[in-house]
Design a protein around this motif. Sequence first.
Motif, PDB file in Angstrom:
ATOM      1  N   GLY A  41       1.006  -1.216  -0.033  1.00 28.63           N
ATOM      2  CA  GLY A  41       0.139   0.003  -0.012  1.00 28.63           C
ATOM      3  C   GLY A  41       0.533   1.255  -0.021  1.00 28.63           C
ATOM      4  O   GLY A  41       2.202   1.232   0.331  1.00 28.63           O
ATOM      5  N   CYS A  42       0.316   2.412  -0.457  1.00 28.10           N
ATOM      6  CA  CYS A  42       1.142   3.594  -0.563  1.00 28.10           C
ATOM      7  C   CYS A  42       1.068   4.121   0.891  1.00 28.10           C
ATOM      8  O   CYS A  42       0.238   4.018   1.589  1.00 28.10           O
ATOM      9  CB  CYS A  42       0.161   4.711  -1.199  1.00 28.10           C
ATOM     10  N   PHE A  43       2.131   4.648   1.224  1.00 32.31           N
ATOM     11  CA  PHE A  43       2.544   5.270   2.611  1.00 32.31           C
ATOM     12  C   PHE A  43       2.215   6.806   2.700  1.00 32.31           C
ATOM     13  O   PHE A  43       2.302   7.409   3.628  1.00 32.31           O
ATOM     14  CB  PHE A  43       3.894   5.013   2.991  1.00 32.31           C
ATOM     15  N   GLY A  44       2.013   7.346   1.529  1.00 33.44           N
ATOM     16  CA  GLY A  44       1.617   8.866   1.593  1.00 33.44           C
ATOM     17  C   GLY A  44       2.820   9.684   1.574  1.00 33.44           C
ATOM     18  O   GLY A  44       2.840  10.800   1.898  1.00 33.44           O
ATOM     19  N   CYS A  45       4.107   9.283   0.985  1.00 33.93           N
ATOM     20  CA  CYS A  45       5.240   9.919   1.012  1.00 33.93           C
ATOM     21  C   CYS A  45       5.052  11.415   0.436  1.00 33.93           C
ATOM     22  O   CYS A  45       5.947  12.401   0.869  1.00 33.93           O
ATOM     23  CB  CYS A  45       6.511   9.358   0.266  1.00 33.93           C
ATOM     24  N   PHE A  46       4.401  11.597  -0.532  1.00 30.29           N
ATOM     25  CA  PHE A  46       4.206  12.688  -1.485  1.00 30.29           C
ATOM     26  C   PHE A  46       2.965  13.768  -0.910  1.00 30.29           C
ATOM     27  O   PHE A  46       2.747  14.578  -1.520  1.00 30.29           O
ATOM     28  CB  PHE A  46       3.991  12.518  -2.834  1.00 30.29           C
ATOM     29  N   GLY A  47       2.732  13.313   0.210  1.00 33.63           N
ATOM     30  CA  GLY A  47       1.569  14.155   0.798  1.00 33.63           C
ATOM     31  C   GLY A  47       0.223  14.399   0.301  1.00 33.63           C
ATOM     32  O   GLY A  47       0.073  13.585  -0.837  1.00 33.63           O
ATOM     33  N   MET A  60      -2.831  14.985  -2.095  1.00 31.10           N
ATOM     34  CA  MET A  60      -3.281  15.597  -3.485  1.00 31.10           C
ATOM     35  C   MET A  60      -4.048  16.781  -3.316  1.00 31.10           C
ATOM     36  O   MET A  60      -4.572  17.202  -2.148  1.00 31.10           O
ATOM     37  CB  MET A  60      -3.888  14.628  -4.324  1.00 31.10           C
ATOM     38  N   ALA A  61      -4.411  17.504  -4.470  1.00 32.40           N
ATOM     39  CA  ALA A  61      -4.828  18.528  -4.405  1.00 32.40           C
ATOM     40  C   ALA A  61      -6.517  18.306  -3.932  1.00 32.40           C
ATOM     41  O   ALA A  61      -7.163  17.289  -4.734  1.00 32.40           O
ATOM     42  CB  ALA A  61      -5.152  19.308  -5.800  1.00 32.40           C
ATOM     43  N   ALA A  62      -7.370  18.781  -2.957  1.00 34.21           N
ATOM     44  CA  ALA A  62      -8.574  18.514  -2.565  1.00 34.21           C
ATOM     45  C   ALA A  62      -8.951  17.010  -2.426  1.00 34.21           C
ATOM     46  O   ALA A  62      -9.666  16.427  -2.899  1.00 34.21           O
ATOM     47  CB  ALA A  62      -9.576  18.846  -3.614  1.00 34.21           C
ATOM     48  N   PRO A  63      -7.998  16.369  -1.274  1.00 31.11           N
ATOM     49  CA  PRO A  63      -8.098  15.016  -1.320  1.00 31.11           C
ATOM     50  C   PRO A  63      -9.339  14.632  -0.568  1.00 31.11           C
ATOM     51  O   PRO A  63      -9.871  15.350   0.581  1.00 31.11           O
ATOM     52  CB  PRO A  63      -6.971  14.594  -0.562  1.00 31.11           C
ATOM     53  N   ASN A  64     -10.060  13.467  -0.642  1.00 31.78           N
ATOM     54  CA  ASN A  64     -11.199  13.397   0.050  1.00 31.78           C
ATOM     55  C   ASN A  64     -10.731  12.193   1.259  1.00 31.78           C
ATOM     56  O   ASN A  64     -10.904  11.258   1.155  1.00 31.78           O
ATOM     57  CB  ASN A  64     -12.554  12.592  -0.768  1.00 31.78           C
ATOM     58  N   THR A  65     -10.071  12.610   2.114  1.00 32.45           N
ATOM     59  CA  THR A  65      -9.328  11.796   3.192  1.00 32.45           C
ATOM     60  C   THR A  65     -10.598  11.033   4.180  1.00 32.45           C
ATOM     61  O   THR A  65     -10.272   9.855   4.559  1.00 32.45           O
ATOM     62  CB  THR A  65      -8.389  12.575   3.972  1.00 32.45           C
ATOM     63  N   VAL A  91      -0.942   6.051  10.057  1.00 33.02           N
ATOM     64  CA  VAL A  91      -0.749   6.130   8.807  1.00 33.02           C
ATOM     65  C   VAL A  91      -0.564   7.480   8.286  1.00 33.02           C
ATOM     66  O   VAL A  91      -0.200   7.712   7.324  1.00 33.02           O
ATOM     67  CB  VAL A  91      -1.574   5.201   8.130  1.00 33.02           C
ATOM     68  N   PHE A  92      -1.473   8.248   8.820  1.00 30.07           N
ATOM     69  CA  PHE A  92      -1.633   9.657   8.468  1.00 30.07           C
ATOM     70  C   PHE A  92      -0.687  10.602   9.041  1.00 30.07           C
ATOM     71  O   PHE A  92      -0.149  11.888   8.649  1.00 30.07           O
ATOM     72  CB  PHE A  92      -3.017  10.245   8.654  1.00 30.07           C
ATOM     73  N   THR A  93       0.062  10.134  10.043  1.00 33.66           N
ATOM     74  CA  THR A  93       1.130  10.832  10.844  1.00 33.66           C
ATOM     75  C   THR A  93       2.584  10.234  10.567  1.00 33.66           C
ATOM     76  O   THR A  93       3.375  10.125  11.366  1.00 33.66           O
ATOM     77  CB  THR A  93       0.930  10.830  12.553  1.00 33.66           C
ATOM     78  N   THR A  94       2.957  10.422   9.449  1.00 32.19           N
ATOM     79  CA  THR A  94       4.423   9.953   8.755  1.00 32.19           C
ATOM     80  C   THR A  94       5.002  10.961   8.223  1.00 32.19           C
ATOM     81  O   THR A  94       5.491  11.757   9.062  1.00 32.19           O
ATOM     82  CB  THR A  94       4.350   8.719   8.097  1.00 32.19           C
ATOM     83  N   PHE A  95       5.366  10.932   6.990  1.00 36.55           N
ATOM     84  CA  PHE A  95       6.246  12.013   6.393  1.00 36.55           C
ATOM     85  C   PHE A  95       5.602  13.169   6.134  1.00 36.55           C
ATOM     86  O   PHE A  95       6.478  14.362   6.041  1.00 36.55           O
ATOM     87  CB  PHE A  95       6.721  11.371   4.953  1.00 36.55           C
ATOM     88  N   ASN A  96       4.334  13.316   6.149  1.00 35.48           N
ATOM     89  CA  ASN A  96       3.501  14.650   5.843  1.00 35.48           C
ATOM     90  C   ASN A  96       2.745  15.011   7.171  1.00 35.48           C
ATOM     91  O   ASN A  96       1.441  15.436   6.892  1.00 35.48           O
ATOM     92  CB  ASN A  96       2.944  14.749   4.731  1.00 35.48           C
ATOM     93  N   SER A 135       0.654  18.198   7.156  1.00 38.10           N
ATOM     94  CA  SER A 135      -0.229  18.713   6.177  1.00 38.10           C
ATOM     95  C   SER A 135      -1.703  18.533   6.708  1.00 38.10           C
ATOM     96  O   SER A 135      -2.190  17.772   7.315  1.00 38.10           O
ATOM     97  CB  SER A 135       0.055  17.691   5.025  1.00 38.10           C
ATOM     98  N   PRO A 136      -2.253  19.866   6.463  1.00 37.94           N
ATOM     99  CA  PRO A 136      -3.422  19.922   7.102  1.00 37.94           C
ATOM    100  C   PRO A 136      -4.477  18.732   6.863  1.00 37.94           C
ATOM    101  O   PRO A 136      -5.308  18.038   7.678  1.00 37.94           O
ATOM    102  CB  PRO A 136      -4.114  21.246   6.522  1.00 37.94           C
ATOM    103  N   ALA A 137      -4.495  18.275   5.658  1.00 35.71           N
ATOM    104  CA  ALA A 137      -5.458  17.239   5.211  1.00 35.71           C
ATOM    105  C   ALA A 137      -5.111  15.823   6.008  1.00 35.71           C
ATOM    106  O   ALA A 137      -6.211  14.970   6.355  1.00 35.71           O
ATOM    107  CB  ALA A 137      -5.572  16.720   3.957  1.00 35.71           C
ATOM    108  N   PHE A 138      -3.756  15.433   6.150  1.00 34.84           N
ATOM    109  CA  PHE A 138      -3.607  14.425   6.830  1.00 34.84           C
ATOM    110  C   PHE A 138      -3.690  14.643   8.423  1.00 34.84           C
ATOM    111  O   PHE A 138      -4.017  13.634   9.223  1.00 34.84           O
ATOM    112  CB  PHE A 138      -2.051  14.037   6.399  1.00 34.84           C
ATOM    113  N   ALA A 139      -3.288  15.606   8.720  1.00 35.54           N
ATOM    114  CA  ALA A 139      -3.281  15.969  10.330  1.00 35.54           C
ATOM    115  C   ALA A 139      -4.696  15.982  10.873  1.00 35.54           C
ATOM    116  O   ALA A 139      -5.107  15.277  11.979  1.00 35.54           O
ATOM    117  CB  ALA A 139      -2.588  17.425  10.553  1.00 35.54           C
ATOM    118  N   GLU A 140      -5.776  16.553  10.174  1.00 37.94           N
ATOM    119  CA  GLU A 140      -7.005  16.183  10.331  1.00 37.94           C
ATOM    120  C   GLU A 140      -7.517  15.043  10.886  1.00 37.94           C
ATOM    121  O   GLU A 140      -8.012  14.446  11.522  1.00 37.94           O
ATOM    122  CB  GLU A 140      -8.043  17.062   9.503  1.00 37.94           C
ATOM    123  N   ARG A 141      -7.213  14.051   9.813  1.00 38.07           N
ATOM    124  CA  ARG A 141      -7.582  12.562   9.850  1.00 38.07           C
ATOM    125  C   ARG A 141      -6.697  11.762  10.930  1.00 38.07           C
ATOM    126  O   ARG A 141      -7.559  10.868  11.461  1.00 38.07           O
ATOM    127  CB  ARG A 141      -7.274  11.937   8.437  1.00 38.07           C
TER     128      ARG A 141
END
Length: 253
Positions: free
Chosen positions: A203-209, A211-216, A236-241, A244-250
Amino acid sequence: MGPPTLAVWKFTSCDGCQLTLLDCEDELLALAGQVRIAHFTEASSATDPGPYDVSLVEGSITTRADLERIREVRARSRVLVAIGACATAGGIQALRNFGDVAEFASVVYASPQYIDTLATSTPISAHVPVDFELRGCPIDRHQLLEVLGALLAGRKPDIPNTSVCTECKRRGLTCVMVADGTPCLGPVTQAGCGALCPGYRRGCFGCFGPMAAPNTRALLPILRTCGMSEDETARVFTTFNAASPAFAERSEE
């Protein structure tokens, strides 16, 4: 009038994005023929005080010295490009943003009174204007060459803002979530790695943070259907990015 000048700067980071530039090998020789590398201490001790036509900045802002230096770099750079997860989102070190730095230092260091650090790790854009951001941990060499080539040609870099899922489709990869039930952040992660992990059935680990308008929010129940607990989806949302607001919220749900 001489060739354009290029400067490469390091802030708080592991040097991985600078090494990606050095790893360009044959392409770097061609690039060196078109620009004058005026400052790149990872590659050479010879430096030029500037000003610079293009500055590549790796790393996040985590100390007061970083704050002063990034303003100096911005003042001496016509174009400033932030490269990598640390420079664009604060990096792994942004995990400090969710805790108490003084407590961390007291546990990790024998003499924490000598540690001079800020309470947060922040991206370059939080402090100075940034002309372009290149994502990744580390960045992709082909995207880096595209950005440099575009800047030299005076055009906008052709960097996709879609998700990793589109890269899986282009490679003809079977979806790891649908076919294997493997948790994957590909549907919400910025494209750019060439679907590296799904190519190996991971599975993708989200290294690139994000995307534009992600539906997390929509992805959370799918991750849990694939077997992730609430704690695991937060991690899984608190790794490389992490910042990032979209990942931090989830990560907080």
